[in-house]
Enzyme design. Structure first.
Site, short mmCIF file in Angstrom:
data_model
loop_
_atom_site.label_atom_id
_atom_site.label_comp_id
_atom_site.label_asym_id
_atom_site.label_seq_id
_atom_site.Cartn_x
_atom_site.Cartn_y
_atom_site.Cartn_z
N GLU A 1 0.81 -1.22 0.00
CA GLU A 1 0.00 0.00 0.00
C GLU A 1 0.84 1.26 0.00
OE1 GLU A 1 -0.75 -2.66 1.84
OE2 GLU A 1 -2.81 -3.20 1.33
N HIS B 1 -10.92 -4.98 10.47
CA HIS B 1 -11.58 -4.76 9.18
C HIS B 1 -12.94 -4.07 9.34
CE1 HIS B 1 -8.69 -7.77 7.72
NE2 HIS B 1 -9.03 -7.48 6.49
C1 LIG Z 1 -2.27 -4.52 4.61
C2 LIG Z 1 -3.31 -5.34 3.95
N1 LIG Z 1 -3.54 -5.20 2.65
C3 LIG Z 1 -4.49 -5.92 2.04
C4 LIG Z 1 -5.25 -6.81 2.74
C5 LIG Z 1 -6.37 -7.58 2.06
N2 LIG Z 1 -5.97 -8.96 1.85
C6 LIG Z 1 -6.21 -9.91 2.77
S1 LIG Z 1 -5.57 -11.39 2.36
C7 LIG Z 1 -4.97 -10.76 0.91
C8 LIG Z 1 -4.20 -11.65 -0.01
C9 LIG Z 1 -3.05 -12.26 0.69
O1 LIG Z 1 -2.34 -13.09 -0.18
P1 LIG Z 1 -1.17 -13.99 0.36
O2 LIG Z 1 -0.27 -13.17 1.21
O3 LIG Z 1 -0.56 -14.67 -0.81
O4 LIG Z 1 -1.87 -15.03 1.33
P2 LIG Z 1 -2.92 -16.15 0.94
O5 LIG Z 1 -4.27 -15.54 1.04
O6 LIG Z 1 -2.61 -16.63 -0.41
O7 LIG Z 1 -2.72 -17.20 1.98
C10 LIG Z 1 -5.28 -9.43 0.77
C11 LIG Z 1 -4.91 -8.58 -0.37
C12 LIG Z 1 -4.99 -6.93 4.11
N3 LIG Z 1 -5.71 -7.73 4.88
N4 LIG Z 1 -4.02 -6.20 4.69
#
Ligand SMILES: Cc1ncc(C[n+]2csc(CCOP(=O)(O)OP(=O)(O)O)c2C)c(N)n1
Ligand SMILES: Cc1ncc(C[n+]2csc(CCOP(=O)(O)OP(=O)(O)O)c2C)c(N)n1
Ligand SMILES: [Mg+2]
Ligand SMILES: [Mg+2]
Lengths: 321, 335, 335, 321
Positions: free
Chosen positions: B70, B139
């Site tokens: 971000e 959230h």
């Molecule tokens: C700082 C932040 N940015 C965005 C999000 C929204 N978000 C939650 S999970 C996610 C994807 C995460 O992907 P990854 O790290 O590959 O983990 P996975 O879900 O594949 O286990 C996003 C964008 C968040 N929770 N926190």
């Protein structure tokens, strides 16, 4: 393969328990009994268990939004977890946290986390405690492929290096962050990034418990011996959507079914240990039944448990105020 | 004119402005979706589908999916705004501000002042806020008081689909950095919304109703709750004015003061945490400027000073409800 | 007992607590200084010398210099606090919160609540705030209203050397996350301070003087300015109560309300930006709870809604001064 | 060496102008005419000039707290700069920004910055503008060795890579962040970090204008051709303290004097061009005099300029409000 029979049984049970837990949460969510955002770990079990098998209660882990597997592998009570996900008073956090905030500091589980990339700084702190108080403990941050791009994660590599902390960063690369492919979002490579910060970097097949366990033992051993942090890049597969409700249209058709059929960590494990005559199929089947019973119980208890009392809204903000 | 949800209204505002002005680009995590993936492209259109359809129309050059970074991409949006684009960046949940706030409050917000008036930063940050979906502590926050506190930012809190469309178009055309708050529990709410582009100016409050007894000032989703409470109170002969300031920065101080003076009785409803929030802000404004007209203590209806809990019953108890607003109005009316 | 500057008082508080409790560690950028460098070690003791001498006494294991990575090390402090240490982390200027706020407000502040009461996070974040040293827009902010807004944090604003020492020791012994604000223009101010350890409880306001005509509530450095203004007013027969709340979270609401009721006339002085700040917070508190006793509008003395300018004259005009406080009190006294 | 006479003269003049500017600010600060935090770039001139010589007004740079050199190299008016540092109405920012916020967006100077690590995200934005509007422009973020550890910087490497932006990250490693040695604070290495994110990484002697100019031309050319971001690690020396007033006791005795005597970028340049008979000493001396005169004037004008009118406090917060 240096694991004894007991350890093998434990490894299988932990993985099976995670799987059964997630399958049940999946069903119950679809049935409408669970609200909020739920991210399932099904398919990735070998990573959590392969690492946490090498830990004891002096060790800490920090997890992600996809935290059920890490929690179970670190020893969280599954009944408490199920209650928490249902938002009940018997929940591990009294129903105040939910799926994304399961934690049990007493056994070194520092929490699932709603903020992507929040775990690595925190785990540096747990490692600092271990180092300062000479507990002998190590600390592991599990990070998704998406989370590997967050500045907080990257900074932590460097902090762990310059403070020489007993930390391991485990990048669980399931190919996607939400809908976004890690092949696109991750410039360079995880292991080269590690090396860029002076950390040894390893790749491992995250579907293969034995491969994970081996590299885990090595990096944890090094951390415990005061030889500093490492990074492990595990490739693995998430079977369900990003969260429950995700249609996963961005995936190739049949992608996760194929992984389930061909690279399932439980299948691989079973095949390996039975072919090598280390364990019998019967023993594993017995575990399957025992685990299923436990999940049945956990689910029934969660459903039967009362909602938290309304006064709980106001408590636990401060110790004193 | 047709019935549109807030989701549709926002989507339409973005599409209209992107058609009008090639400098408008949107960016964010999964803002289109499926980036680099083998399956469907534009798979999500943001986590709640608000931006779906933009990428197919405008292409990946103007609808930019991002890594989870971000600071980097909100900062990039700020930098792009200062150099000639008009970016609309999505901070998926406002709760994530803690990893990128610097780029918003020390960079985008301050360029113009620090540089002696020689910067123009037409940045919009769209972000989801609010409780009600069992999304728990990280959230479900509001946090708009924090952005309101910062000089150099404009802060918008639409309360309906009509408002959302007009205010978002205004935000995109505005030359200052704007933080546009979308309540995650409201996307499906519908009303009649014109098909064409229109703007609603910032700093002009909307009176959703006028009454004689009590003035309710409410923000975002709370405007709806205030109207619901006012409906019920009406039946008991308590008639309310409901002020929707629309933007907390700039704030339409004149209308708020005037409406406070008209009834002399004020209730302020704010979904944000109670300390240093918009309820205190408006209360202090009124007390400093309309003290003589006040007939009763100003009452604030807010959540308690706690994080947002997960369990549904607790969360319900946390959120200011129409019932709590009603009770507060009755108390103020009787005082 | 001897005369000590705020700098010395803070240094002494840290040293005393580090001697008392081996779990107390301090960390920050150049908190000692000279890390890895060929010359003097403990070269700075923080940018303004506040922590100098700690590293020689306690060693690099307990006085940890850090890379410039506020998220990582403030987060590490939070994680260490949750696992058995009692870290005091220095965020050099509070203006830098934007790169690490998540670890403070979504992590440390919320652990206990999210985890259902099963976390204890004895974290202290020391940080510099305030205008007056020509440090311009990104090094002069107050921002404590933002921290006050967050449930789960405690926020401390010492107004003198005696206060600083007692409040910091309390902060270190406190089991909740505490943000400790040090005004960068006040470090050299001296007064008599006991040599031994003592604590000042949180949430108990201090009355620096009591009077009959007007109640001034002021924060941090503004307590001094309020006292200066009150001195002058005294000569003209206007006698003031000055309330120093010491902590904005918890806030000693009872004392503030009581003192407001006693005089019925209130001025609130806050160096923070005017929107959603402590002035509005306290004004709203009083209006909701002491309305009947008020004889005049509550006046707020704050900076304008602008970033902090660099040029000395502009900065002087920006900061609430004793003169502005005096004028506000006169106005309220006459209303 | 592909620079013509005119370019060489410009390079020397820009470096000399920066040096003279900084020496004067040093003196005036000591004399008490300047308030606030001032960070001098003296000693590092070859970096700013070596890069900015390859830029035009369609290109952007983002600077740091140590921004005078970058500003001059990018073409900011030195009188406006001096006025700004004195906090006068003739300042480039009307006296509202001061040393740490000098900017001139019209010529692509996106600002010095009080926040370490804030420039890299911003410069990705300038690069995105260039790419989207097809201006042909490139964008450079100057970052200190300390700033190279900030998550915002590290994230930006990845964003620049995955968006394929025309960005160059220049790590100006002067050995210290405040008092902290970069040999301690930077785990791994700058160039390996770059490679970890998929960026080509270069090392260069930042005292040597020609070396800098060469690598700058290469990476800028690549960015301009749409071939993506790079990183350059320049080692150089800051002659003065971290800020004016810093006693620099953490440095080795004579450290910066030695660098001044042996590795001064102006000396190296002069020796090189005169030995190669590309320029005459006379020409360079003339520039020295011209520059000195300009700095004298700038200083006199700054001192004579009125303070900003008090109404300026309230303006420029918003375009409309
Ligand atoms: C700082 C932040 N940015 C965005 C999000 C929204 N978000 C939650 S999970 C996610 C994807 C995460 O992907 P990854 O790290 O590959 O983990 P996975 O879900 O594949 O286990 C996003 C964008 C968040 N929770 N926190
Ligand atoms: C986010 C942030 N953290 C800390 C600081 C305080 N600070 C200003 S300059 C500096 C050192 C920077 O070192 P480096 O990046 O190497 O640049 P140099 O001063 O050597 O040019 C520090 C710690 C800051 N301004 N911003
Ligand atoms: Mg993933
Ligand atoms: Mg440096």
């Amino acid at each position: 393969m240096q694991l004894n029979r007991e350890e093998l049984l434990k490894a299988y049970r932990d993985m099976r328990l995670i799987r059964e837990f997630e399958e049940r949460v999946h069903t119950e969510f679809a049935a409408g009994g669970i609200s909020g955002s739920v991210h399932l770990y099904a398919g990735e079990e070998a990573s959590a268990v392969g690492f946490c098998m090498n830990l004891t209660e002096v060790d800490h882990i920090a997890s992600t939004h996809r935290g059920h597997g890490h929690s179970i592998a670190k020893g969280c009570d599954v009944k408490g977890m199920m209650g928490e996900i249902f938002g009940r008073s018997n929940g591990l956090c009294g129903g105040k946290g939910g799926s994304m905030h399961i934690a049990d500091l007493e056994i070194g589980m520092m929490g699932a986390n709603g903020i992507v990339g929040a775990g690595p700084p925190l785990i540096c702190g747990a490692a600092l405690t271990a180092k300062t108080l000479k507990t002998g403990g190590v600390a592991i941050a599990f990070v998704g492929d998406g989370g590997s791009n967050q500045g907080t994660t990257l900074e932590s590599y460097n902090l762990a290096k310059v403070w020489n902390l007993p930390v391991i960063f485990v990048i669980e690369d399931n190919g996607y962050a939400d809908t976004t492919a890690s092949s696109w979002s991750v410039g360079g490579s995880q292991t080269k990034r590690a090396e860029g910060f002076g950390l040894p970097g390893y790749r491992v097949d995250g579907h293969d418990f034995f491969a994970v366990h081996k590299v885990a033992r090595e990096v944890i051993g090094r951390a415990r011996a005061g030889e500093g942090p490492s990074l492990v890049h595990a490739r693995l597969t998430r079977y369900y959507g990003h969260f429950e409700g995700d249609g996963t249209t961005y995936r190739a058709a049949g992608e996760s079914d194929k992984a389930r059929a061909e690279r399932d960590c439980l299948d691989i494990f079973r095949r390996r240990v039975t072919e090598a005559a280390l364990l019998e199929n019967d023993q594993l089947d017995a575990i399957d039944r025992e685990v299923l019973g436990l999940i049945d119980e956990a689910t029934a208890e969660a459903k039967a448990a009362p909602a938290p009392a309304i006064e709980q809204l106001f408590t636990d903000v401060y110790l004193s105020y | 004119m047709s019935r549109k949800s807030i989701r549709q209204a926002i989507n339409e505002a973005l599409a209209l402005e992107m058609r009008r002005d090639a400098r408008v680009v949107v960016m964010g995590e999964d803002i289109s979706g499926g980036m680099g993936a083998p399956g469907e492209q534009d798979a999500w259109g943001g986590p709640l589908g608000v931006t779906k359809g933009l990428m197919p129309e405008f292409g990946r050059e103007r609808v930019l999916d991002t890594p989870i970074s971000e600071s980097a991409f909100i900062g990039a949006a700020a930098g792009a705004a200062a150099t000639g684009l008009r970016p609309v960046a999505e901070l998926m949940f406002v709760d994530f501000m803690g990893v990128c706030f610097d780029q918003i409050f020390n960079q985008a917000a301050k360029f113009r002042y620090m540089f002696g008036g020689k910067a123009v930063t037409p940045l919009v940050v769209r972000t989801m806020y609010g409780a009600g979906l069992s999304a728990a502590s990280q959230h479900s926050q509001c946090l708009y008081p924090i952005f309101t506190h910062i000089p150099g930012l404009k802060v918008v809190l639409p309360s309906s689909a009509y408002e959302a469309k007009g205010l978002l178009i205004q935000a995109i055309r505005d030359d200052d950095p704007v933080i546009f708050f979308e309540h995650k529990a409201m996307y499906d709410e519908e009303e009649e919304v014109p098909d064409e582009a229109y703007t609603i100016p910032f700093g002009e409050a909307n009176l959703t109703r006028e009454g004689d007894d009590v003035t309710i000032v409410a923000f975002g989703r709370m405007v709806q709750f205030a109207n619901q409470a006012a409906d019920k109170l009406e039946k008991d002969g308590i008639s309310c004015t409901v002020v929707d300031p629309r933007t907390t920065s700039p704030l339409d101080e004149d209308t708020i003061i005037e409406m406070a003076e008209e009834t002399g009785r004020v209730v302020i409803v704010d979904e944000a945490s109670p300390r240093c929030n918009m309820a205190t802000d408006v209360s202090a404004l009124i007390t400093q400027n309309a003290f003589g007209a006040l007939k009763a203590p100003i009452k604030m209806v807010t959540p308690p000073h706690t994080p947002v809990p997960f369990a549904a019953d607790l969360e319900r108890a946390y959120i200011p409800s129409p019932e709590k607003i009603e009770a507060a109005v009755r108390e103020v009316a009787a005082a």
